[in-house]
Design a protein around this motif. Structure first.
Motif, PDB file in Angstrom:
ATOM      1  N   ASP A  92      53.207  89.245  43.056  1.00 23.59           N
ATOM      2  CA  ASP A  92      53.461  89.044  41.586  1.00 23.59           C
ATOM      3  C   ASP A  92      52.879  87.588  41.033  1.00 23.59           C
ATOM      4  O   ASP A  92      53.137  87.495  39.964  1.00 23.59           O
ATOM      5  CB  ASP A  92      54.708  89.123  41.265  1.00 23.59           C
ATOM      6  CG  ASP A  92      55.510  90.585  41.252  1.00 23.59           C
ATOM      7  OD1 ASP A  92      54.400  91.581  41.383  1.00 23.59           O
ATOM      8  OD2 ASP A  92      56.566  90.936  41.233  1.00 23.59           O
ATOM      9  N   ARG A  93      52.393  86.684  42.113  1.00 25.82           N
ATOM     10  CA  ARG A  93      51.759  85.503  41.700  1.00 25.82           C
ATOM     11  C   ARG A  93      50.500  85.569  40.642  1.00 25.82           C
ATOM     12  O   ARG A  93      49.886  86.710  40.890  1.00 25.82           O
ATOM     13  CB  ARG A  93      51.210  84.692  42.719  1.00 25.82           C
ATOM     14  CG  ARG A  93      52.336  84.142  43.626  1.00 25.82           C
ATOM     15  CD  ARG A  93      51.911  83.435  44.825  1.00 25.82           C
ATOM     16  NE  ARG A  93      52.912  82.856  45.684  1.00 25.82           N
ATOM     17  CZ  ARG A  93      52.733  82.064  46.563  1.00 25.82           C
ATOM     18  NH1 ARG A  93      51.243  81.721  47.320  1.00 25.82           N
ATOM     19  NH2 ARG A  93      53.670  81.508  47.593  1.00 25.82           N
ATOM     20  N   PRO A  94      50.476  84.953  39.674  1.00 28.35           N
ATOM     21  CA  PRO A  94      49.261  84.718  39.022  1.00 28.35           C
ATOM     22  C   PRO A  94      48.101  85.076  39.574  1.00 28.35           C
ATOM     23  O   PRO A  94      46.941  85.605  39.090  1.00 28.35           O
ATOM     24  CB  PRO A  94      49.238  83.607  38.173  1.00 28.35           C
ATOM     25  CG  PRO A  94      50.758  83.124  38.155  1.00 28.35           C
ATOM     26  CD  PRO A  94      51.142  83.733  39.499  1.00 28.35           C
ATOM     27  N   ASN A  95      47.985  84.304  40.850  1.00 28.53           N
ATOM     28  CA  ASN A  95      46.584  84.405  41.738  1.00 28.53           C
ATOM     29  C   ASN A  95      47.104  84.776  43.073  1.00 28.53           C
ATOM     30  O   ASN A  95      47.297  83.900  43.904  1.00 28.53           O
ATOM     31  CB  ASN A  95      45.990  82.872  41.594  1.00 28.53           C
ATOM     32  CG  ASN A  95      44.599  82.958  42.044  1.00 28.53           C
ATOM     33  OD1 ASN A  95      43.828  84.115  41.947  1.00 28.53           O
ATOM     34  ND2 ASN A  95      44.031  81.939  42.673  1.00 28.53           N
ATOM     35  N   PRO A  96      47.109  86.101  43.231  1.00 26.02           N
ATOM     36  CA  PRO A  96      47.929  86.585  44.377  1.00 26.02           C
ATOM     37  C   PRO A  96      46.670  86.309  45.650  1.00 26.02           C
ATOM     38  O   PRO A  96      45.645  86.240  45.322  1.00 26.02           O
ATOM     39  CB  PRO A  96      48.055  88.110  44.082  1.00 26.02           C
ATOM     40  CG  PRO A  96      47.041  88.560  43.053  1.00 26.02           C
ATOM     41  CD  PRO A  96      47.144  87.172  42.221  1.00 26.02           C
ATOM     42  N   PRO A  97      47.280  86.403  46.791  1.00 26.28           N
ATOM     43  CA  PRO A  97      46.518  85.952  47.957  1.00 26.28           C
ATOM     44  C   PRO A  97      45.276  87.131  48.371  1.00 26.28           C
ATOM     45  O   PRO A  97      45.691  88.421  47.845  1.00 26.28           O
ATOM     46  CB  PRO A  97      47.657  86.086  49.232  1.00 26.28           C
ATOM     47  CG  PRO A  97      48.670  86.889  48.694  1.00 26.28           C
ATOM     48  CD  PRO A  97      48.700  86.637  47.434  1.00 26.28           C
ATOM     49  N   GLU A  98      44.413  86.888  48.745  1.00 26.09           N
ATOM     50  CA  GLU A  98      43.500  87.942  49.263  1.00 26.09           C
ATOM     51  C   GLU A  98      43.854  88.532  50.580  1.00 26.09           C
ATOM     52  O   GLU A  98      43.320  89.479  50.877  1.00 26.09           O
ATOM     53  CB  GLU A  98      42.218  87.119  49.516  1.00 26.09           C
ATOM     54  CG  GLU A  98      41.613  86.606  48.057  1.00 26.09           C
ATOM     55  CD  GLU A  98      40.291  85.608  48.334  1.00 26.09           C
ATOM     56  OE1 GLU A  98      39.353  85.786  47.410  1.00 26.09           O
ATOM     57  OE2 GLU A  98      40.243  84.840  49.042  1.00 26.09           O
ATOM     58  N   HIS A  99      44.555  87.613  51.459  1.00 29.10           N
ATOM     59  CA  HIS A  99      44.929  88.345  52.579  1.00 29.10           C
ATOM     60  C   HIS A  99      46.264  87.811  52.960  1.00 29.10           C
ATOM     61  O   HIS A  99      46.668  86.550  52.653  1.00 29.10           O
ATOM     62  CB  HIS A  99      44.038  88.062  53.888  1.00 29.10           C
ATOM     63  CG  HIS A  99      43.995  88.717  55.133  1.00 29.10           C
ATOM     64  ND1 HIS A  99      43.125  89.616  55.444  1.00 29.10           N
ATOM     65  CD2 HIS A  99      44.961  89.004  56.027  1.00 29.10           C
ATOM     66  CE1 HIS A  99      43.408  90.334  56.532  1.00 29.10           C
ATOM     67  NE2 HIS A  99      44.559  89.993  56.885  1.00 29.10           N
ATOM     68  N   ILE A 100      47.250  88.281  53.691  1.00 26.38           N
ATOM     69  CA  ILE A 100      48.686  88.016  54.073  1.00 26.38           C
ATOM     70  C   ILE A 100      48.757  88.039  55.373  1.00 26.38           C
ATOM     71  O   ILE A 100      48.404  89.150  56.306  1.00 26.38           O
ATOM     72  CB  ILE A 100      49.847  89.090  53.408  1.00 26.38           C
ATOM     73  CG1 ILE A 100      49.784  88.947  51.861  1.00 26.38           C
ATOM     74  CG2 ILE A 100      50.953  88.304  53.960  1.00 26.38           C
ATOM     75  CD1 ILE A 100      50.366  89.697  51.210  1.00 26.38           C
ATOM     76  N   LEU A 101      49.004  86.853  56.306  1.00 31.00           N
ATOM     77  CA  LEU A 101      49.133  86.811  57.649  1.00 31.00           C
ATOM     78  C   LEU A 101      50.880  86.882  57.606  1.00 31.00           C
ATOM     79  O   LEU A 101      51.655  86.117  57.108  1.00 31.00           O
ATOM     80  CB  LEU A 101      48.829  85.678  58.215  1.00 31.00           C
ATOM     81  CG  LEU A 101      47.352  85.440  58.417  1.00 31.00           C
ATOM     82  CD1 LEU A 101      46.985  84.027  58.864  1.00 31.00           C
ATOM     83  CD2 LEU A 101      46.875  86.706  59.340  1.00 31.00           C
TER      84      LEU A 101
END
Length: 346
Positions: A92-101
């Motif tokens: 839900d971040r305004p600029n969400p991550p492109e990948h999650i580790l």
């Protein structure tokens, strides 16, 4: 474009205590080439060592806002309470991550975590790109995760009703069975013949075709680790677990963890000698933390697997910060905390 292609990929990095997961994540971040990656770090103990290790490494992308630390429990046991709200907040971040580790605790079972990606609100937005299982080559070669067949046979002869479960072996095997890629780490501590035997043994233990990649210090190109496109949440049946009959629910009663203060010592060698003696006397699985060394302005980070230890100065003590060391001790239930504390204080 497929539905999977529109989802944010997540990579689960699992592996037993001290296998080298944090080192692998740190190397991956150092070669992320600007990709926006969020990291979730989970620790079994209350004191978060791995999250701080990543935050102070000076690598672009490892800043505070990109690292979420979940300590004092395994994600496989706290999926609803901790993991899902954390994922929701990242998405839900305004600029969400492109990948999650996601770096799991060394005692975590991957399968319940993979299952969580089928939860409403998560499934439509994230997919498990792959489960990367990091294996401590020397520990496996030393038989840390294998029963002694002769000893077990003798015990069965004495009392057939005895429970012969090996909790270390169960966690290790569950982590292997969930893998899409196995990283056989620390091969610099093994000869070629031992490495070949371990690679064959690991491949033979997994009932699917899974690539086993040797590594030193977790140094692998991100192209090997990311972009596996496994969609593991859709492939649960191919990932058997010792805990399938429990529907993923289980307790970590076989293991214990506690944090202890460390006194200031004269040298790194003196500290390691003390830790090694404790590990040998009490069969400790894992120790990690930091210490003050007399006359040194830098803090010493130290970690060990069994009786194998490494150390390095990681950062300066902050102005006004107490030069007080801390150590996390992890082992099988029954560790004598008082005796270990007394030995460390010396």
């Amino acid at each position: 474009m497929s539905a999977t292609a529109t989802k944010i990929p997540a990579t689960i990095v699992t592996g037993f205590l001290g296998a080298g997961k944090t080192t692998l994540v740190r190397h991956l971040m150092a070669h992320a080439r600007g990709r926006r990656i969020a990291i979730i770090v989970n620790e079994f103990g209350a004191l978060g060592i791995d999250g701080e290790t990543l935050r102070i490494c000076g690598i672009e992308g490892c800043e505070e806002e990109n690292i979420v630390e979940l300590a004092n429990g395994c994600l496989c046991c706290t999926v609803a309470d901790e993991f899902l709200p954390t994922m929701q907040a990242l998405l839900d971040r305004p600029n969400p991550p492109e990948h999650i580790l996601i770096e799991t605790s060394g005692l975590a079972l991957p399968k319940p975590l993979i299952k969580a990606f089928n939860w409403p609100g998560i499934r439509s937005r994230v997919t498990v790109d792959g489960v990367v299982t990091v294996v401590d080559g020397p520990a496996v070669a030393d038989g840390r995760f294998a029963e002694d067949p002769e000893a077990v046979a003798a015990q069965r002869a004495e009392d057939p009703s005895l429970d012969h479960d090996n909790p270390l072996a169960e966690v290790y095997e569950d982590q292997l069975l969930a893998a899409d890629l196995v990283v056989l780490n620390k091969t610099d501590l093994l000869d070629e013949a031992a490495t070949a035997r371990l690679r064959a043994g690991i491949a033979g233990a997994i009932p699917r075709a899974v690539k086993v990649v040797p590594a030193r210090d977790g140094k692998l190109d991100p192209a090997i680790l990311l972009g596996l496109n496994a969609a593991a949440e859709d492939d649960l049946a191919a990932r058997p677990s010792h805990h399938d009959a429990e529907d993923g629910a289980h307790e970590h009663d076989d293991f214990t963890s506690f944090a202890l203060p460390l006194p200031e010592l004269d040298s790194p060698e003196a500290l390691v000698a003390r830790l090694r003696a404790v590990a040998e006397a009490h069969d400790v699985l894992r120790m990690k933390g930091f210490a003050a060394i007399a006359g040194k302005p830098l803090r010493l980070a130290v970690q060990g697997v069994g009786t194998r230890f490494g150390h390095q100065f990681d950062r300066a003590w902050a102005p006004g910060e107490a030069r007080q060391g801390q150590l996390v001790v992890i082992g099988q239930t029954g560790l004598d905390r008082d005796a270990i504390a007394a030995a460390l204080m010396g």
